[in-house]
Design a protein around this motif. Structure first.
Motif, PDB file in Angstrom:
ATOM      1  N   SER A   1      -3.136 -32.167   0.898  1.00  0.00           N
ATOM      2  CA  SER A   1      -4.066 -31.298   0.164  1.00  0.00           C
ATOM      3  C   SER A   1      -4.253 -31.875  -1.226  1.00  0.00           C
ATOM      4  N   ILE A   2      -5.366 -31.505  -1.842  1.00  0.00           N
ATOM      5  CA  ILE A   2      -5.683 -32.085  -3.153  1.00  0.00           C
ATOM      6  C   ILE A   2      -5.732 -30.973  -4.188  1.00  0.00           C
ATOM      7  N   GLY A   3      -5.072 -31.194  -5.304  1.00  0.00           N
ATOM      8  CA  GLY A   3      -5.054 -30.192  -6.364  1.00  0.00           C
ATOM      9  C   GLY A   3      -5.710 -30.715  -7.616  1.00  0.00           C
ATOM     10  N   GLY A   4      -6.631 -29.935  -8.177  1.00  0.00           N
ATOM     11  CA  GLY A   4      -7.192 -30.237  -9.489  1.00  0.00           C
ATOM     12  C   GLY A   4      -6.488 -29.326 -10.486  1.00  0.00           C
ATOM     13  N   GLY A   5      -7.272 -28.464 -11.131  1.00  0.00           N
ATOM     14  CA  GLY A   5      -6.670 -27.532 -12.094  1.00  0.00           C
ATOM     15  C   GLY A   5      -5.939 -26.378 -11.440  1.00  0.00           C
TER      16      GLY A   5
ATOM     17  N   TYR B   1      -7.297 -23.705 -10.093  1.00  0.00           N
ATOM     18  CA  TYR B   1      -7.879 -22.403 -10.452  1.00  0.00           C
ATOM     19  C   TYR B   1      -8.633 -21.766  -9.291  1.00  0.00           C
ATOM     20  N   SER B   2      -8.764 -22.450  -8.170  1.00  0.00           N
ATOM     21  CA  SER B   2      -9.331 -21.771  -7.007  1.00  0.00           C
ATOM     22  C   SER B   2      -8.304 -20.711  -6.604  1.00  0.00           C
ATOM     23  N   MET B   3      -8.755 -19.677  -5.885  1.00  0.00           N
ATOM     24  CA  MET B   3      -7.925 -18.464  -5.787  1.00  0.00           C
ATOM     25  C   MET B   3      -7.492 -18.098  -4.388  1.00  0.00           C
TER      26      MET B   3
ATOM     27  N   PHE C   1     -11.280 -26.445 -16.150  1.00  0.00           N
ATOM     28  CA  PHE C   1     -11.253 -26.988 -14.784  1.00  0.00           C
ATOM     29  C   PHE C   1     -11.386 -28.504 -14.791  1.00  0.00           C
ATOM     30  N   THR C   2     -10.934 -29.121 -13.695  1.00  0.00           N
ATOM     31  CA  THR C   2     -11.087 -30.571 -13.598  1.00  0.00           C
ATOM     32  C   THR C   2     -12.479 -30.906 -13.050  1.00  0.00           C
ATOM     33  N   VAL C   3     -12.910 -32.118 -13.349  1.00  0.00           N
ATOM     34  CA  VAL C   3     -14.222 -32.560 -12.844  1.00  0.00           C
ATOM     35  C   VAL C   3     -14.177 -32.615 -11.307  1.00  0.00           C
TER      36      VAL C   3
ATOM     37  N   ALA D   1     -19.579 -26.557  -8.313  1.00  0.00           N
ATOM     38  CA  ALA D   1     -19.600 -25.430  -9.248  1.00  0.00           C
ATOM     39  C   ALA D   1     -20.956 -25.257  -9.924  1.00  0.00           C
ATOM     40  N   HIS D   2     -21.079 -24.140 -10.582  1.00  0.00           N
ATOM     41  CA  HIS D   2     -22.287 -23.864 -11.367  1.00  0.00           C
ATOM     42  C   HIS D   2     -21.868 -23.206 -12.672  1.00  0.00           C
ATOM     43  N   GLY D   3     -22.799 -23.106 -13.597  1.00  0.00           N
ATOM     44  CA  GLY D   3     -22.487 -22.462 -14.877  1.00  0.00           C
ATOM     45  C   GLY D   3     -23.515 -21.418 -15.217  1.00  0.00           C
TER      46      GLY D   3
ATOM     47  N   TYR E   1     -21.526 -16.426   0.347  1.00  0.00           N
ATOM     48  CA  TYR E   1     -20.422 -16.079  -0.554  1.00  0.00           C
ATOM     49  C   TYR E   1     -19.780 -17.389  -0.993  1.00  0.00           C
ATOM     50  N   TYR E   2     -19.040 -17.344  -2.095  1.00  0.00           N
ATOM     51  CA  TYR E   2     -18.485 -18.570  -2.673  1.00  0.00           C
ATOM     52  C   TYR E   2     -17.101 -18.809  -2.085  1.00  0.00           C
ATOM     53  N   LEU E   3     -16.777 -20.078  -1.824  1.00  0.00           N
ATOM     54  CA  LEU E   3     -15.549 -20.405  -1.096  1.00  0.00           C
ATOM     55  C   LEU E   3     -14.293 -20.650  -1.941  1.00  0.00           C
TER      56      LEU E   3
HETATM   57  C1  LIG Z   1     -11.518 -17.715 -14.680  1.00  0.00           C
HETATM   58  C2  LIG Z   1     -12.350 -18.499 -13.737  1.00  0.00           C
HETATM   59  C3  LIG Z   1     -13.681 -18.678 -13.999  1.00  0.00           C
HETATM   60  C4  LIG Z   1     -14.476 -19.399 -13.106  1.00  0.00           C
HETATM   61  N1  LIG Z   1     -15.780 -19.593 -13.413  1.00  0.00           N
HETATM   62  C5  LIG Z   1     -16.539 -20.321 -12.591  1.00  0.00           C
HETATM   63  C6  LIG Z   1     -17.885 -20.606 -12.899  1.00  0.00           C
HETATM   64  O1  LIG Z   1     -18.388 -20.243 -13.948  1.00  0.00           O
HETATM   65  N2  LIG Z   1     -18.594 -21.326 -12.000  1.00  0.00           N
HETATM   66  C7  LIG Z   1     -18.054 -21.788 -10.846  1.00  0.00           C
HETATM   67  O2  LIG Z   1     -18.751 -22.440 -10.065  1.00  0.00           O
HETATM   68  N3  LIG Z   1     -16.794 -21.539 -10.536  1.00  0.00           N
HETATM   69  C8  LIG Z   1     -16.022 -20.826 -11.374  1.00  0.00           C
HETATM   70  N4  LIG Z   1     -14.726 -20.600 -11.056  1.00  0.00           N
HETATM   71  C9  LIG Z   1     -14.199 -21.172  -9.827  1.00  0.00           C
HETATM   72  C10 LIG Z   1     -13.743 -22.586 -10.194  1.00  0.00           C
HETATM   73  O3  LIG Z   1     -14.834 -23.242 -10.619  1.00  0.00           O
HETATM   74  C11 LIG Z   1     -13.319 -23.373  -9.073  1.00  0.00           C
HETATM   75  O4  LIG Z   1     -12.201 -22.824  -8.532  1.00  0.00           O
HETATM   76  C12 LIG Z   1     -13.005 -24.802  -9.499  1.00  0.00           C
HETATM   77  O5  LIG Z   1     -12.802 -25.568  -8.396  1.00  0.00           O
HETATM   78  C13 LIG Z   1     -11.775 -24.864 -10.309  1.00  0.00           C
HETATM   79  O6  LIG Z   1     -11.496 -26.201 -10.611  1.00  0.00           O
HETATM   80  P1  LIG Z   1     -10.058 -26.758 -10.445  1.00  0.00           P
HETATM   81  O7  LIG Z   1      -9.970 -28.055 -11.160  1.00  0.00           O
HETATM   82  O8  LIG Z   1      -9.068 -25.729 -10.819  1.00  0.00           O
HETATM   83  O9  LIG Z   1     -10.031 -27.011  -8.867  1.00  0.00           O
HETATM   84  P2  LIG Z   1      -8.869 -26.686  -7.827  1.00  0.00           P
HETATM   85  O10 LIG Z   1      -8.727 -25.237  -7.716  1.00  0.00           O
HETATM   86  O11 LIG Z   1      -7.655 -27.456  -8.171  1.00  0.00           O
HETATM   87  O12 LIG Z   1      -9.513 -27.279  -6.498  1.00  0.00           O
HETATM   88  C14 LIG Z   1     -10.621 -26.668  -5.924  1.00  0.00           C
HETATM   89  C15 LIG Z   1     -10.942 -27.379  -4.598  1.00  0.00           C
HETATM   90  O13 LIG Z   1     -11.328 -28.703  -4.878  1.00  0.00           O
HETATM   91  C16 LIG Z   1     -10.499 -29.648  -4.202  1.00  0.00           C
HETATM   92  N5  LIG Z   1     -10.337 -30.772  -5.106  1.00  0.00           N
HETATM   93  C17 LIG Z   1      -9.898 -30.752  -6.386  1.00  0.00           C
HETATM   94  N6  LIG Z   1      -9.950 -31.970  -6.911  1.00  0.00           N
HETATM   95  C18 LIG Z   1     -10.414 -32.793  -5.939  1.00  0.00           C
HETATM   96  C19 LIG Z   1     -10.678 -34.177  -5.869  1.00  0.00           C
HETATM   97  N7  LIG Z   1     -10.509 -34.984  -6.905  1.00  0.00           N
HETATM   98  N8  LIG Z   1     -11.126 -34.679  -4.703  1.00  0.00           N
HETATM   99  C20 LIG Z   1     -11.333 -33.906  -3.635  1.00  0.00           C
HETATM  100  N9  LIG Z   1     -11.109 -32.584  -3.644  1.00  0.00           N
HETATM  101  C21 LIG Z   1     -10.648 -32.046  -4.780  1.00  0.00           C
HETATM  102  C22 LIG Z   1      -9.229 -28.907  -3.928  1.00  0.00           C
HETATM  103  O14 LIG Z   1      -8.576 -29.432  -2.810  1.00  0.00           O
HETATM  104  C23 LIG Z   1      -9.735 -27.503  -3.681  1.00  0.00           C
HETATM  105  O15 LIG Z   1     -10.146 -27.369  -2.360  1.00  0.00           O
HETATM  106  C24 LIG Z   1     -13.915 -19.915 -11.919  1.00  0.00           C
HETATM  107  C25 LIG Z   1     -12.553 -19.737 -11.661  1.00  0.00           C
HETATM  108  C26 LIG Z   1     -11.770 -19.040 -12.560  1.00  0.00           C
HETATM  109  C27 LIG Z   1     -10.333 -18.890 -12.288  1.00  0.00           C
END
Ligand SMILES: Cc1cc2nc3c(=O)[nH]c(=O)nc-3n(C[C@H](O)[C@H](O)[C@H](O)COP(=O)(O)OP(=O)(O)OC[C@H]3O[C@@H](n4cnc5c(N)ncnc54)[C@H](O)[C@@H]3O)c2cc1C
Length: 831
Positions: free
Chosen positions: A80-84, A86-88, A149-151, A159-161, A437-439
């Motif tokens: 599995s791959i982890g960025g920040g 913050y997915s829930m 969040f990570t890129v 994602a969107h903003g 719905y968002y995943l």
């Molecule tokens: C407080 C809050 C506010 C938010 N606001 C928004 C918003 O405004 N707009 C929006 O669109 N979303 C929003 N989100 C959702 C958030 O954007 C997504 O969860 C986003 O993925 C978080 O980034 P992350 O780096 O934490 O990813 P992670 O949660 O670490 O990963 C998300 C998914 O991406 C995969 N992944 C991560 N890095 C890679 C990589 N390098 N290669 C392949 N796969 C990878 C992971 O396996 C996982 O499936 C919000 C979430 C929170 C908690």
């Protein structure tokens, strides 16, 4: 009369003081015992809500593309791959897999200010990107509201903003490099390997690791905030007329106020040439403040809090028209949302993407669902997105509004089940309006809902089968929704059971009466069981003809308070029990202290004297006391203590036990002492029994367990009689029923002999199970178990009693390892 009342109250106070004194002495004389914990190489990965902790076999944190490639090629999977993180909903983890934690894989690879592009490693957070481009007067074109969040995480969820005229982040991506399952690194863009490009972006790590990312940038400009409050019913027209056609609007969102969901507060940030009123170009990283925490507490405290937010807080916060840099407005940090604790309640997000013109249909449905389920919403923020250029899992097939729901929920199992129910209703409402719905949020949708919302998943999985034929890359999302090669979702097994039960299973379990049981008092039932063990020890003591004067009465009171203290501490972080439970335990503890204290005093003085006169095998009264103590210990294993017939014991003492015989002094001393004891308890038990009958209804006799890997032959081979399969559930999970208490324990101990074939998913709707047992003092707690309490057994100081908390999915392994290590399990808590 008054004098009598005074005497009675003084007497009661003296008894209470006596009980407190015995409790304190007992507590000090029954100290905790340190337990050695066997090394555990696994790592628990959590996400921001704290609702989905997943135990991984290993976490690796590569720093370069080469390192990622080597790790991927060498690992057999699952990965599995982890960025920040913050997915829930477990999107970054899968049980017992390898997590590639990309947070160390960060940095700028190239910045071209002339053509306005940047290439970064995917573990780079938006903040770092902003810091690199801000001096050149540039800004990120599309990102989320927060820069934490990570890129790579943003690309993988597409994602969107809050940008106007933009949409999903894929619209700003020029190219990516992707590490595939065999370790190969390939470049993908809309023209080069487009199937990988459009599969990996928005693909939640299904195809491989996004390594480097090249993004288009925008110019950093000054923006001025303007806002207005209007009826939700008027918002679509307002947006079409005032926001969408205005190319100077950079950011825009509109927050719908709960609980009425009738009014919305629209805020735009419009390009301006006015001088900035906020000089900072980027906001500081840590934005957590007591002010934010207080505001969220107020908003979620109830209707008054929500009213205050709408009518007092927001008008104050949005006073004036500040001018800031675009980068400033795009640099919020999620720490501003972080509550002081997420133990009992947590904040969660959900999003629904619905074609913009469907607002008049979707919003009333959403409002009705949120109100009917009393969802404690902070707000529903409306954002806009243009259509997706072609990702497989596009959430914006056309121009859409995103409805971003931010709400508070409980962390216990019933609260989570309830959230699942209304979330599925909201998903249905969005799909009915042509939306999705968002995943990145809680994975509670059914497979059918996923398939209807994301028909392009078939294309993604077709590509995946080519580049990842052994399904190396997965996570909770894909464990739940990815169909097998033949299009049929595979059955679960003990070896590969997703971290979360599928929506279909939840829906089926919802119809089983008495399935879901409150976990609130789970830990705190242990102190009562400690009294059961003490009664058993006492019965064994008397049956072995040991002198009652030597029984450790005071230490036995101490173990009750030890276990109460430890389990209370543990329950505070999980699911704290109410005042009633503490009152009940306090009363039980003090009355036990009074009983055992008096008994100890009597036995160590008068009793000890009369023991001198007792024959070697005791008097008939001594033997009778042992028999009654054994009967009592047996009964309280299954029923309340007050259900024991002390009156019956008293009558039989005088009718069945001969009045004469050897040791006549001891005989009559015992006869009178036991009569007093049984007589007093008969009256007390009758009173308590009456009180309990009016306060509580009788409890169900059966408990339910959900398991993976079940076959009906297991019931015959391993856990005879007690386990009955009630139903096969989705993906061949089995719902089993089992009688409570000893039968429950024996059934699970039986199953643990087959821990490699079968795995527990839930017990009574809960994912954490508590068990107790006795073990030698040098016993080592097995991996994946948490020691909640451990204290010496008063009647045998070479042994200790331990209370362990275990994830349901690890229960059978822990039982197998624990019993191999000489743990004698006395109880597995069935809720
Ligand atoms: C407080 C809050 C506010 C938010 N606001 C928004 C918003 O405004 N707009 C929006 O669109 N979303 C929003 N989100 C959702 C958030 O954007 C997504 O969860 C986003 O993925 C978080 O980034 P992350 O780096 O934490 O990813 P992670 O949660 O670490 O990963 C998300 C998914 O991406 C995969 N992944 C991560 N890095 C890679 C990589 N390098 N290669 C392949 N796969 C990878 C992971 O396996 C996982 O499936 C919000 C979430 C929170 C908690």
């Amino acid at each position: 009369m008054r004098r009598w009342l005074r005497y009675i109250s003084r007497g009661l106070a003296a008894i209470l003081l006596f009980g407190v004194g015995v409790s304190i002495v007992g507590f000090c004389r029954a100290p905790d015992v340190p337990v050695i914990t066997l090394p555990d190489s696994s790592t628990r990965v959590t996400e921001v809500t704290g609702l989905y902790p997943i135990t991984m076999d290993r976490v690796a944190a590569p720093r370069s593309v080469d390192e990622i490639s080597r790790l991927v090629a060498a690992a057999p999977g699952p990965i599995s791959i982890g960025g920040g993180r913050y997915s829930m909903g477990g999107q970054t983890a899968t049980p017992d897999g390898l997590q590639l934690d990309l947070r160390n894989f960060h940095g700028v690879v190239a910045l071209d200010t002339a053509v306005r592009t940047i290439t970064v490693h995917s573990g780079t957070r938006w903040r770092e990107v902003q810091q690199a481009i801000d001096p050149a007067g540039l800004s990120v074109q599309i990102m989320q509201t927060y820069n934490t969040f990570t890129v790579g995480g943003a690309l993988s969820v597409n994602a969107h903003g809050r940008y106007i005229g933009q949409g999903p982040v894929v619209r700003s991506v020029r190219a990516i490099t992707l590490v595939l399952a065999d370790g190969r690194v390939v470049r993908a863009s809309p023209t080069e390997h487009p199937e990988l490009f459009y599969g990996a972006i928005g693909g939640y790590g299904a195809l491989g690791v996004i390594a480097d990312v090249t993004l288009d940038l925008a110019l950093d400009t000054r923006v001025q905030r303007v806002d207005t409050t209007l009826a939700v019913a008027d918002y679509l027209a307002y947006f079409r007329r005032r926001v969408q056609p205005d190319s100077s609007v950079i950011f825009h969102n509109s927050d719908i106020y709960p609980p009425a969901y009738e009014t919305t507060h629209a805020v735009s940030y419009v390009r301006t040439d006015l001088p900035v009123t906020v000089p900072e170009r980027i906001q500081p990283a840590d934005q957590a403040s007591w002010g934010h925490r207080l505001a969220y507490r107020v908003i979620t405290s109830g209707r008054i809090g929500k009213w205050l937010r709408q009518h007092i807080l927001d008008p104050l916060m949005f006073k004036g028209h500040p001018v800031t840099w675009r980068n400033y407005e795009a640099s919020y940090d999620v720490s501003e949302l972080e509550p002081a604790s997420r133990a009992r309640t947590t904040y969660v997000l959900q999003e629904y993407f619905v074609p913009s013109d469907s607002l008049p249909v979707f919003v009333p449905r959403m409002r009705q669902i949120l109100q009917r389920h009393h969802v404690n919403a902070v707000n529903v923020s409306i954002r806009h997105a243009n259509a997706d250029p072609g990702t497989d899992l596009a959430w914006a097939r056309t121009e859409v509004f995103a409805y971003v729901l931010y709400y508070q929920q409980g962390t216990d199992a019933p609260a989570r089940t309830e959230v699942g129910r209304w979330t599925r209703e909201l998903i249905e409402a969005a799909i009915a309006c042509g939306g999705r719905y968002y995943l990145p949020y809680q994975p509670v949708a059914t497979r059918d809902q996923f398939a209807r919302a994301y028909p392009g998943a078939a294309d993604l999985f077709a590509v995946k089968r080519q580049v990842d034929p052994t399904n190396k890359f997965t996570n909770t999302l894909w464990d739940l929704y990815e169909p097998g090669p033949d299009g049929r979702v595979p059955d679960v097994s003990a070896a590969h059971m997703p971290a979360v039960l599928p929506g279909e299973v939840r829906i089926a379990l919802d119809t089983v009466a008495g399935y879901q049981r409150d976990e609130g008092a789970e830990y705190l039932t242990h102190p009562e069981w400690d009294l059961v063990y003490t009664s058993e020890a006492y019965a064994r003591w008397l049956s072995a003809l040991k002198p009652p004067s030597e029984f450790p009465y005071v230490q036995s009171v101490g173990t009750f308070w030890r276990s109460y203290f430890a389990t209370w501490r543990a329950s505070r972080t999980r699911s704290p029990a109410g005042f009633g439970t503490h009152l009940m335990l306090g009363v039980i503890g003090l009355s036990t202290a009074v009983e055992y204290g008096l008994k100890g005093l009597y036995e160590e003085t008068v009793g000890r004297l009369s023991e001198q006169d007792a024959p070697i095998d005791g008097t008939a009264e001594d033997r009778y006391a042992a028999t009654v103590a054994s009967q009592y210990a047996r009964l309280i294993n299954e029923k309340g203590w007050y259900e024991f017939s002390f009156a019956h014991a008293l009558v039989h003492l005088w009718t069945d036990v001969p009045w004469t015989g050897p040791g006549i002094l001891r005989k009559w001393e015992r006869r009178l002492w036991l009569s007093a004891e049984y007589g007093f308890k008969a009256i007390y038990a009758t009173l308590i029994g009456l009180g309990t009958a009016t306060a509580y209804s009788p409890d169900e006799a059966q408990r339910y367990v959900v398991v993976a890997g079940w076959s009906d032959s297991l019931a015959v081979d391993t856990a005879p009689v007690h386990l009955r399969r009630v139903a096969w559930l989705d993906r061949r999970y089995a719902l089993l029923s089992v009688p409570r208490y000893a039968a429950f324990r024996d059934a699970l101990l039986g199953l643990s002999r087959d821990a490699s074939r079968v795995r527990v998913a839930e017990v009574s709707g809960n994912e954490i199970v508590t068990l107790t047992g006795t073990a030698p003092r040098d016993w080592e707690a097995p991996p994946r178990s948490t020691v909640v309490a451990a204290y010496a057994v008063p009647t045998d100081r070479g042994w200790m009693r331990v209370v362990l908390a275990v994830d349901a999915r690890d229960l059978l392994d822990v039982l197998a390892a624990g019993t191999r290590g000489r743990l004698v399990v006395d109880h597995i808590y069935d809720y």
